[in-house]
Write an enzyme that holds these catalytic residues in place. Structure first.
Site, PDB file in Angstrom:
ATOM      1  N   LYS A   1      63.771  72.137   6.372  1.00 14.00           N
ATOM      2  CA  LYS A   1      63.773  71.399   5.359  1.00 14.00           C
ATOM      3  C   LYS A   1      63.383  69.724   5.497  1.00 14.00           C
ATOM      4  CE  LYS A   1      67.940  69.061   4.554  1.00 14.00           C
ATOM      5  NZ  LYS A   1      67.671  67.694   4.601  1.00 14.00           N
ATOM      6  N   ASN A   2      63.676  69.353   6.839  1.00 11.73           N
ATOM      7  CA  ASN A   2      63.226  68.018   7.076  1.00 11.73           C
ATOM      8  C   ASN A   2      61.745  68.080   7.435  1.00 11.73           C
ATOM      9  OD1 ASN A   2      65.816  67.322   6.469  1.00 11.73           O
ATOM     10  ND2 ASN A   2      66.290  66.685   8.820  1.00 11.73           N
TER      11      ASN A   2
ATOM     12  N   ARG B   1      68.996  61.321  -0.012  1.00 13.70           N
ATOM     13  CA  ARG B   1      68.383  59.986   0.394  1.00 13.70           C
ATOM     14  C   ARG B   1      66.966  60.132   0.558  1.00 13.70           C
ATOM     15  NH1 ARG B   1      67.848  57.045   4.767  1.00 13.70           N
ATOM     16  NH2 ARG B   1      68.469  55.006   4.803  1.00 13.70           N
TER      17      ARG B   1
ATOM     18  N   CYS C   1      77.181  56.604   1.066  1.00 19.39           N
ATOM     19  CA  CYS C   1      76.669  57.517   1.929  1.00 19.39           C
ATOM     20  C   CYS C   1      77.747  58.192   2.854  1.00 19.39           C
ATOM     21  CB  CYS C   1      75.468  57.021   2.630  1.00 19.39           C
ATOM     22  SG  CYS C   1      74.531  58.453   3.728  1.00 19.39           S
TER      23      CYS C   1
ATOM     24  N   ARG D   1      73.379  53.736   5.436  1.00 24.36           N
ATOM     25  CA  ARG D   1      72.104  54.322   5.802  1.00 24.36           C
ATOM     26  C   ARG D   1      70.973  53.421   5.013  1.00 24.36           C
ATOM     27  NH1 ARG D   1      72.098  60.425   5.722  1.00 24.36           N
ATOM     28  NH2 ARG D   1      69.953  60.085   7.053  1.00 24.36           N
TER      29      ARG D   1
ATOM     30  N   ASP E   1      65.952  49.250   5.073  1.00 28.33           N
ATOM     31  CA  ASP E   1      65.175  47.895   5.292  1.00 28.33           C
ATOM     32  C   ASP E   1      63.940  47.979   6.088  1.00 28.33           C
ATOM     33  OD1 ASP E   1      67.154  48.957   7.531  1.00 28.33           O
ATOM     34  OD2 ASP E   1      66.895  46.869   8.194  1.00 28.33           O
ATOM     35  N   LEU E   2      64.152  49.228   6.962  1.00 27.91           N
ATOM     36  CA  LEU E   2      62.915  49.192   8.022  1.00 27.91           C
ATOM     37  C   LEU E   2      61.391  49.865   7.206  1.00 27.91           C
ATOM     38  CD1 LEU E   2      64.597  50.686  11.358  1.00 27.91           C
ATOM     39  CD2 LEU E   2      63.862  48.191  10.635  1.00 27.91           C
TER      40      LEU E   2
ATOM     41  N   ASP F   1      71.926  66.046  14.061  1.00 27.35           N
ATOM     42  CA  ASP F   1      72.081  67.092  13.166  1.00 27.35           C
ATOM     43  C   ASP F   1      72.689  68.234  13.756  1.00 27.35           C
ATOM     44  OD1 ASP F   1      71.177  65.269  11.108  1.00 27.35           O
ATOM     45  OD2 ASP F   1      69.276  66.607  10.858  1.00 27.35           O
TER      46      ASP F   1
ATOM     47  N   ILE G   1      73.797  57.944  16.557  1.00 28.57           N
ATOM     48  CA  ILE G   1      72.934  57.563  15.472  1.00 28.57           C
ATOM     49  C   ILE G   1      73.433  57.024  14.351  1.00 28.57           C
ATOM     50  CG2 ILE G   1      70.784  58.427  14.123  1.00 28.57           C
ATOM     51  CD1 ILE G   1      70.279  58.546  17.127  1.00 28.57           C
TER      52      ILE G   1
ATOM     53  N   ARG H   1      72.197  72.575   0.356  1.00 28.91           N
ATOM     54  CA  ARG H   1      71.297  71.580   0.457  1.00 28.91           C
ATOM     55  C   ARG H   1      70.259  71.867   1.535  1.00 28.91           C
ATOM     56  NH1 ARG H   1      72.995  66.253   1.677  1.00 28.91           N
ATOM     57  NH2 ARG H   1      70.681  66.003   1.811  1.00 28.91           N
TER      58      ARG H   1
END
Ligand code: UD1
Length: 433
Positions: A22-23, A96, A120, A125, A128-129, A308, A330, A400
């Protein structure tokens, strides 16, 4: 809202086939925004987040063609006419990763309007980056009515050093830089296999990228990208979830179609725990009849132990003889599964970012609630080893990211079924992983 009902105690025996990641699929689909030509993606998992992304791209004007029958995991995306460069709050709040469209949209169309992700479930999360990087590439960023608006006639190559390693941040800016004018150097990039998979797709589309797989990516911007065909890598987190399920249920399980080279940190940790594994080029066989030893993990960016897999590992730790310490580095709020595991009989104490798990404690079936995608996977594994029946509520989290999870587990001997509510309530809008 659907629930999963699982009766524990059955050994898992047989073969489970891993789906596409998925990612990796999510950024690959966003990459289709970079070209007018069709992008054909194979091995796309049929999970809720993919449907959300499809809806997001279709709302922008993408033509989406889905494969049928044997080609059911193929999606063709053609972004010839983009009519509305916007990712609405309605979609971003449920996923997200929708922010992945920000970079490609502004690079291709000169503008993008993307809702800021809301509250979240696994910690604050920020994005900004992503924003700082796009500013470096010359985009003008404004914020209004909960939306980020990015504008640029054409992005310009730049030197970007990420203050913190971010997976989707790296992917977003990598896509943006492919169409920028001039060279971009990005340092301290994420090295996750999903980032590498995206970079490989972009190269097939005509992008010029050096340093793929390393933490420094050099991109020579081109004027146009073209269509391509690409097969998404196997889902390492799904594979890891089933490996842990196999280790705990006392059976003999073959995880097929995975890439063990992406599972290094997990597999060496499981060997330390005493899990019997046999690893081949695209299979992992797990024989789950051993007494497990405790071990400590600290989540880190790839190639470290993946955040994860932290929740699923915590379930394993409850079944090890002795104390394991799980450190989450993380995300700051990613222990919500611990409370539910305690309700099933686990002994877990949370101290800030550390969870101290004392095992081995027998688990017993209970009514529990899934709080995010990977937390729900940890509860499914716990339910498979628990005595009696577990009812997992808020299953939409697992939908999901896990393709046909009940079917896959049932085929190897699990007693698992889904029940729906007669009068479903609306799912609460939480944006996670
Ligand atoms: C991705 C994965 C998710 C995984 C996570 C970490 C996708 C779709 N999701 O999420 O499954 O759990 O990587 O491996 O690929 N951060 C900032 N500012 C930013 C961006 C991130 O401070 O602009 C922080 C985050 O709050 C977090 C850390 O950086 O503490 C890592 O987050 P990041 O790698 O960006 O996670 P995602 O890409 O959202």
């Amino acid at each position: 809202m659907d629930k999963l009902v699982i009766r524990g105690g059955n050994p898992l025996l047989g073969t489970i086939r891993v789906s596409g990641a998925k990612n990796a699929a999510l950024p690959a689909m966003a990459a289709a925004l970079l070209t007018e030509e069709p992008v054909i993606l194979e091995n796309i998992p049929q999970v809720r987040d993919i449907i959300t992304e499809r809806n997001l791209l279709a709302a922008m004007g993408a033509e989406v063609e889905l494969g049928y029958g044997r080609a059911q995991h193929r999606t063709t995306l053609c972004c010839r006419h983009l009519v509305n460069p916007e990712a609405s709050y309605e979609l971003v709040k449920t996923m997200r990763a929708s922010t992945l469209v920000l970079g490609p949209l502004v690079a291709r169309t000169g503008e993008a309007r993307v809702s800021l992700p809301g509250g979240c479930a696994i910690g604050a999360r920020p994005i900004d980056l992503h924003i700082k990087g796009l500013e470096k590439l010359g985009a003008e960023i404004t914020q209004e009515h909960g939306y980020i608006k990015a504008q640029a006639k054409r992005l310009k190559g730049a030197h970007i050093v990420f203050e913190k390693i971010t997976v989707t941040g790296t992917e977003d800016l990598l896509m943006a830089a492919t169409l920028a004018d001039g060279d971009t150097v990005m340092e301290n990039c994420a090295r996750e296999p999903e980032v590498t998979d995206l970079a490989n797709l972009l190269v097939k589309m005509g992008a010029r990228i050096d340093g793929i797989g390393t933490s420094t990516l050099k991109i020579h911007g081109v004027e146009k990208l073209h269509g391509a065909k690409h097969r998404i890598i196997p889902d390492r987190i799904e594979a890891g979830t089933f490996i842990i399920a196999g280790a705990l249920t006392g059976g003999d399980l073959m995880i097929q179609g995975c890439d063990p080279s992406h599972l290094g940190a997990l597999l060496s940790k499981l060997e330390e725990n005493g899990v019997k594994l046999r690893v081949n080029s695209d299979t992992v066989r797990v024989m789950g009849d051993s007494q497990l030893k405790p071990s400590d993990i600290t989540t880190e960016e790839y190639p470290g132990f993946p955040t994860d897999m932290q929740a699923q590992y915590m379930t394993l730790a409850t079944q090890c003889e002795g104390t394991s310490v799980v450190v989450e580095n993380i995300f700051e709020n990613r222990f919500m599964h611990a409370q539910e595991l305690v309700r099933m009989g686990a002994n877990i104490k949370i101290e800030g970012r550390r969870a101290i798990v004392r095992g081995r404690t027998p688990l017993s079936g209970a009514a529990v609630q899934a709080s995010d995608l990977r937390a729900s996977a940890s509860l499914v594994i716990a339910a498979l080893v628990a005595e009696g029946e577990t009812i997992i509520d808020r299953v939409y989290h697992i939908d999901r990211g896990y393709e046909h999870i009940e079917e896959k587990l049932r085929n190897v001997g699990a007693e698992i079924k889904r029940i729906g509510e007669l009068f479903p309530r609306k799912a609460s809008p939480v944006a996670v992983s």
